[in-house]
Design a protein around this motif. Structure first.
Motif, PDB file in Angstrom:
ATOM      1  N   GLY A 188       1.932  13.724  46.167  1.00  0.00           N
ATOM      2  CA  GLY A 188       1.856  14.196  44.674  1.00  0.00           C
ATOM      3  C   GLY A 188       0.497  13.869  43.874  1.00  0.00           C
ATOM      4  O   GLY A 188      -0.257  12.920  44.451  1.00  0.00           O
ATOM      5  N   TRP A 189       0.257  14.238  42.766  1.00  0.00           N
ATOM      6  CA  TRP A 189      -0.737  13.992  41.921  1.00  0.00           C
ATOM      7  C   TRP A 189      -0.577  12.766  41.150  1.00  0.00           C
ATOM      8  O   TRP A 189       0.245  12.094  41.126  1.00  0.00           O
ATOM      9  N   ASP A 190      -1.861  12.052  40.510  1.00  0.00           N
ATOM     10  CA  ASP A 190      -2.008  11.332  39.492  1.00  0.00           C
ATOM     11  C   ASP A 190      -1.617   9.839  40.261  1.00  0.00           C
ATOM     12  O   ASP A 190      -1.382   8.952  39.932  1.00  0.00           O
ATOM     13  N   ALA A 191      -2.496   9.613  41.344  1.00  0.00           N
ATOM     14  CA  ALA A 191      -2.310   8.517  42.299  1.00  0.00           C
ATOM     15  C   ALA A 191      -3.685   7.683  42.071  1.00  0.00           C
ATOM     16  O   ALA A 191      -4.808   8.239  41.818  1.00  0.00           O
ATOM     17  N   PRO A 192      -3.602   6.499  42.220  1.00  0.00           N
ATOM     18  CA  PRO A 192      -4.800   5.510  42.251  1.00  0.00           C
ATOM     19  C   PRO A 192      -5.599   5.760  43.525  1.00  0.00           C
ATOM     20  O   PRO A 192      -4.984   6.291  44.440  1.00  0.00           O
ATOM     21  N   PRO A 193      -6.784   5.850  43.497  1.00  0.00           N
ATOM     22  CA  PRO A 193      -7.633   5.816  44.827  1.00  0.00           C
ATOM     23  C   PRO A 193      -7.112   4.843  45.753  1.00  0.00           C
ATOM     24  O   PRO A 193      -6.700   3.822  45.740  1.00  0.00           O
ATOM     25  N   LYS A 194      -7.186   5.580  47.044  1.00  0.00           N
ATOM     26  CA  LYS A 194      -6.758   4.745  48.277  1.00  0.00           C
ATOM     27  C   LYS A 194      -8.027   4.850  49.181  1.00  0.00           C
ATOM     28  O   LYS A 194      -8.546   5.822  49.465  1.00  0.00           O
ATOM     29  N   LEU A 195      -8.302   3.448  49.669  1.00  0.00           N
ATOM     30  CA  LEU A 195      -9.259   3.346  50.683  1.00  0.00           C
ATOM     31  C   LEU A 195      -8.750   3.009  52.101  1.00  0.00           C
ATOM     32  O   LEU A 195      -7.677   2.024  52.123  1.00  0.00           O
ATOM     33  N   TYR A 196      -9.127   3.560  52.909  1.00  0.00           N
ATOM     34  CA  TYR A 196      -8.783   3.378  54.443  1.00  0.00           C
ATOM     35  C   TYR A 196      -9.714   2.953  55.211  1.00  0.00           C
ATOM     36  O   TYR A 196     -10.936   3.466  55.462  1.00  0.00           O
ATOM     37  N   GLU A 225      -7.112   9.678  72.296  1.00  0.00           N
ATOM     38  CA  GLU A 225      -7.868   8.895  71.281  1.00  0.00           C
ATOM     39  C   GLU A 225      -8.012   9.509  70.017  1.00  0.00           C
ATOM     40  O   GLU A 225      -7.926  10.852  70.020  1.00  0.00           O
ATOM     41  N   THR A 226      -7.703   8.771  68.952  1.00  0.00           N
ATOM     42  CA  THR A 226      -7.546   9.317  67.559  1.00  0.00           C
ATOM     43  C   THR A 226      -8.175   7.905  66.685  1.00  0.00           C
ATOM     44  O   THR A 226      -8.505   7.217  67.368  1.00  0.00           O
ATOM     45  N   LEU A 227      -8.474   8.494  65.524  1.00  0.00           N
ATOM     46  CA  LEU A 227      -8.938   7.477  64.608  1.00  0.00           C
ATOM     47  C   LEU A 227      -7.523   7.163  63.747  1.00  0.00           C
ATOM     48  O   LEU A 227      -6.935   8.006  63.044  1.00  0.00           O
ATOM     49  N   ALA A 228      -7.235   5.856  63.659  1.00  0.00           N
ATOM     50  CA  ALA A 228      -6.218   5.612  62.923  1.00  0.00           C
ATOM     51  C   ALA A 228      -6.721   5.190  61.698  1.00  0.00           C
ATOM     52  O   ALA A 228      -7.562   4.448  61.457  1.00  0.00           O
ATOM     53  N   ALA A 229      -5.871   5.468  60.449  1.00  0.00           N
ATOM     54  CA  ALA A 229      -6.268   5.326  59.099  1.00  0.00           C
ATOM     55  C   ALA A 229      -5.465   4.274  58.538  1.00  0.00           C
ATOM     56  O   ALA A 229      -4.343   4.292  58.578  1.00  0.00           O
ATOM     57  N   LEU A 230      -5.969   2.877  58.220  1.00  0.00           N
ATOM     58  CA  LEU A 230      -5.353   1.678  58.008  1.00  0.00           C
ATOM     59  C   LEU A 230      -5.837   1.631  56.585  1.00  0.00           C
ATOM     60  O   LEU A 230      -6.758   1.134  56.045  1.00  0.00           O
ATOM     61  N   GLU A 231      -4.614   1.707  55.566  1.00  0.00           N
ATOM     62  CA  GLU A 231      -4.583   1.544  54.250  1.00  0.00           C
ATOM     63  C   GLU A 231      -5.123   0.209  53.724  1.00  0.00           C
ATOM     64  O   GLU A 231      -4.518  -0.828  54.337  1.00  0.00           O
ATOM     65  N   GLN A 232      -6.166  -0.016  53.004  1.00  0.00           N
ATOM     66  CA  GLN A 232      -6.668  -1.269  52.477  1.00  0.00           C
ATOM     67  C   GLN A 232      -6.132  -1.733  51.138  1.00  0.00           C
ATOM     68  O   GLN A 232      -5.318  -0.721  50.418  1.00  0.00           O
ATOM     69  N   PRO A 268     -15.655  -5.178  59.365  1.00  0.00           N
ATOM     70  CA  PRO A 268     -15.772  -5.650  60.642  1.00  0.00           C
ATOM     71  C   PRO A 268     -16.270  -4.868  61.425  1.00  0.00           C
ATOM     72  O   PRO A 268     -16.121  -3.530  61.407  1.00  0.00           O
ATOM     73  N   ASP A 269     -16.854  -5.183  62.616  1.00  0.00           N
ATOM     74  CA  ASP A 269     -17.330  -4.421  63.669  1.00  0.00           C
ATOM     75  C   ASP A 269     -16.275  -3.173  64.278  1.00  0.00           C
ATOM     76  O   ASP A 269     -16.617  -2.442  64.579  1.00  0.00           O
ATOM     77  N   ALA A 270     -15.154  -3.643  64.134  1.00  0.00           N
ATOM     78  CA  ALA A 270     -14.398  -2.661  65.118  1.00  0.00           C
ATOM     79  C   ALA A 270     -13.568  -1.636  64.214  1.00  0.00           C
ATOM     80  O   ALA A 270     -13.387  -0.549  64.671  1.00  0.00           O
ATOM     81  N   VAL A 271     -14.315  -1.629  62.832  1.00  0.00           N
ATOM     82  CA  VAL A 271     -13.972  -0.560  62.023  1.00  0.00           C
ATOM     83  C   VAL A 271     -14.988   0.598  62.446  1.00  0.00           C
ATOM     84  O   VAL A 271     -16.219   0.312  62.196  1.00  0.00           O
ATOM     85  N   GLU A 272     -14.460   1.876  62.781  1.00  0.00           N
ATOM     86  CA  GLU A 272     -15.312   2.907  63.088  1.00  0.00           C
ATOM     87  C   GLU A 272     -16.004   3.590  61.852  1.00  0.00           C
ATOM     88  O   GLU A 272     -17.091   4.102  61.864  1.00  0.00           O
ATOM     89  N   GLY A 273     -15.218   3.724  60.942  1.00  0.00           N
ATOM     90  CA  GLY A 273     -15.236   4.691  59.519  1.00  0.00           C
ATOM     91  C   GLY A 273     -14.434   4.266  58.522  1.00  0.00           C
ATOM     92  O   GLY A 273     -13.736   3.259  58.605  1.00  0.00           O
ATOM     93  N   CYS A 274     -14.683   4.828  57.308  1.00  0.00           N
ATOM     94  CA  CYS A 274     -13.614   4.700  56.419  1.00  0.00           C
ATOM     95  C   CYS A 274     -13.435   5.759  55.498  1.00  0.00           C
ATOM     96  O   CYS A 274     -14.251   6.863  55.652  1.00  0.00           O
ATOM     97  N   ALA A 275     -12.535   6.148  54.920  1.00  0.00           N
ATOM     98  CA  ALA A 275     -12.203   7.011  54.253  1.00  0.00           C
ATOM     99  C   ALA A 275     -11.424   6.800  52.757  1.00  0.00           C
ATOM    100  O   ALA A 275     -10.939   5.545  52.432  1.00  0.00           O
ATOM    101  N   LEU A 276     -11.836   7.581  51.879  1.00  0.00           N
ATOM    102  CA  LEU A 276     -11.319   7.433  50.368  1.00  0.00           C
ATOM    103  C   LEU A 276     -10.599   8.667  49.868  1.00  0.00           C
ATOM    104  O   LEU A 276     -10.978   9.698  50.157  1.00  0.00           O
ATOM    105  N   VAL A 277      -9.388   8.278  49.250  1.00  0.00           N
ATOM    106  CA  VAL A 277      -8.764   9.489  48.578  1.00  0.00           C
ATOM    107  C   VAL A 277      -8.655   9.023  47.176  1.00  0.00           C
ATOM    108  O   VAL A 277      -8.435   8.010  46.715  1.00  0.00           O
TER     109      VAL A 277
END
Length: 176
Positions: A20-28, A54-61, A80-89
């Motif tokens: 749903g809506w009205d959620a705080p930002p989430k970084l993965y 093979e996938t990209l796992a999204a780990l919430e920070q 860290p080097d193991a992190v391939e990328g990041c995402a923000l909602v």
């Protein structure tokens, strides 16, 4: 065929829509499933990551700090080097360009004015990037809150994508 980044961005968008809506930002942090299986096999099992896919796992920070802008918070992140990328909602309120001239100068007044503006549009943005600069985004408008009306593409939110890519750049030492 979609890329791993496109898949994880769309998965995060669908997951956010269910919450749903009205959620705080989430970084993965985005980590290749093979790397996660190697480094954290128990976590990979709990996440249900198949060993042969093979996938990209999204780990919430941890939650981003409440002070300052999101861009300022992102500027303080190092991965860290193991992190391939990041995402923000993140959710934002947007106004038509013609409304900008009427925005009050006081920040609190401007926020209240924008929240009541009849032409405001609430939008949820999911922006993902990889270390190499590859990017993808998904946008959902509250007014058009349907899965088949989600906008997707690599260049939808360039400023936010640039801020996320910058989290992978090495910090420059302060000149002495």
């Amino acid at each position: 065929m979609s890329s791993l980044l496109e898949e994880v961005v769309l998965d995060l968008e669908r997951h956010s829509a269910q919450e749903g809506w009205d959620a705080p930002p989430k970084l993965y942090a985005l980590v290749r499933s093979s790397e996660l299986r190697r480094a954290e096999p128990d976590l990979a099992d709990r996440l249900g990551l198949a060993p042969d896919v093979e996938t990209l796992a999204a780990l919430e920070q941890d939650r981003l700090p409440d002070r300052g802008t999101v861009e300022e918070s992102l500027a303080a992140i190092a991965w860290p080097d193991a992190v391939e990328g990041c995402a923000l909602v993140i959710e934002r309120m947007v106004l038509p360009p013609e409304a900008e001239q009427d925005i009050p100068e006081d920040e609190a007044e401007a926020a209240a004015w924008a929240a009541e503006h009849p032409d405001r549009e609430d939008v949820r943005m999911v922006v993902g990037v990889l270390r190499d600069g590859t990017r993808h985004a998904a946008l959902r408008l509250r007014r058009h809150d349907n899965d088949d009306e989600v906008l997707v593409g690599p260049d939808l939110v360039p400023g936010l994508a640039d801020a996320l890519v910058a989290t992978f750049e090495p910090d420059e030492p302060d000149p002495a």
